[in-house]
Design an enzyme around this catalytic site. Sequence first.
Site, PDB file in Angstrom:
ATOM      1  CB  CYS A   4      46.447  22.765 -32.483  1.00  0.00           C
ATOM      2  SG  CYS A   4      44.979  21.760 -32.727  1.00  0.00           S
ATOM      3  CG  HIS A  55      49.129  20.132 -35.283  1.00  0.00           C
ATOM      4  ND1 HIS A  55      49.573  20.066 -33.984  1.00  0.00           N
ATOM      5  CD2 HIS A  55      47.799  19.940 -35.238  1.00  0.00           C
ATOM      6  CE1 HIS A  55      48.555  19.831 -33.178  1.00  0.00           C
ATOM      7  NE2 HIS A  55      47.460  19.753 -33.917  1.00  0.00           N
ATOM      8  CD  GLU A  81      53.065  21.053 -34.224  1.00  0.00           C
ATOM      9  OE1 GLU A  81      52.882  22.064 -34.947  1.00  0.00           O
ATOM     10  OE2 GLU A  81      52.158  20.522 -33.558  1.00  0.00           O
TER      11      GLU A  81
HETATM   12  N1  GLN Z   1      41.025  19.388 -29.679  1.00  0.00           N
HETATM   13  C1  GLN Z   1      42.119  19.857 -28.888  1.00  0.00           C
HETATM   14  C2  GLN Z   1      41.687  20.894 -27.877  1.00  0.00           C
HETATM   15  O1  GLN Z   1      40.743  21.582 -28.069  1.00  0.00           O
HETATM   16  C3  GLN Z   1      43.216  20.443 -29.727  1.00  0.00           C
HETATM   17  C4  GLN Z   1      43.813  19.387 -30.609  1.00  0.00           C
HETATM   18  C5  GLN Z   1      45.231  19.622 -30.963  1.00  0.00           C
HETATM   19  O2  GLN Z   1      45.955  20.436 -30.365  1.00  0.00           O
HETATM   20  N2  GLN Z   1      45.644  18.873 -31.945  1.00  0.00           N
HETATM   21  O3  GLN Z   1      42.343  21.046 -26.891  1.00  0.00           O
END
Ligand code: GLN
Length: 197
Positions: free
Chosen positions: A78, A171, A173
């Site tokens: 992410c 994610h 995790e």
């Molecule tokens: N929207 C976040 C970003 O761009 C990422 C979200 C996340 O890691 N769950 O940094």
Amino acid sequence: MIIGVLAVQGDFAEHIAILKELGVETQEVRLPHQLKGLDGLIMPGGESTTLSRLMTIYELREPVRAMAARGKAIWGTCAGMVMMASEITEQDPVPLEIMDIGVLRNAFGRQVDSFEQDLPVVGLDDPPYHAVFIRAPVITRVGEQVQVLASLPDGRPVAVQQGQLLATSFHPELTSDTRLHRRFLDLTSWASSGQKA
Ligand code: GLN
């Protein structure tokens, strides 16, 4: 094997819990000296603008880039994936440019900023991987050396690999399915055995 987890911000504790469950030694990484002796590194989800700023302040950018250049395994999830990218659609955050991918942040708008999706993943047996997306980025461009491991039903890639580098929009995790963490450990062993000088 020792896996470092970038612990300046975001959900590093969840990654560490899964690695411990898998019997792997872990190291929280907040300062450059904590990268020494690691076999691999996970950059967790969180907020990539904050992650980017803190990596600059703690002088972690160059050592992490050097780790990638030395052929060590690195996995960004992410916000961590945003940091892996060679280009993103905004000026802030500033990615590390270690993977040949383009990334669009917050790609799903406000209404569906979080959702879950069962995804077939290349190299994983059935059942499909239950992927949790939270204000997730998507991959807008993949370089020639990049393999797409999973895509959304509309075709947008959300998991990619380039040699010893792995990136996922979602994610792993936050679920009890440890298959992607085990895959990263395999990748780390493979990368360590063929370590570039
Ligand atoms: N929207 C976040 C970003 O761009 C990422 C979200 C996340 O890691 N769950 O940094």
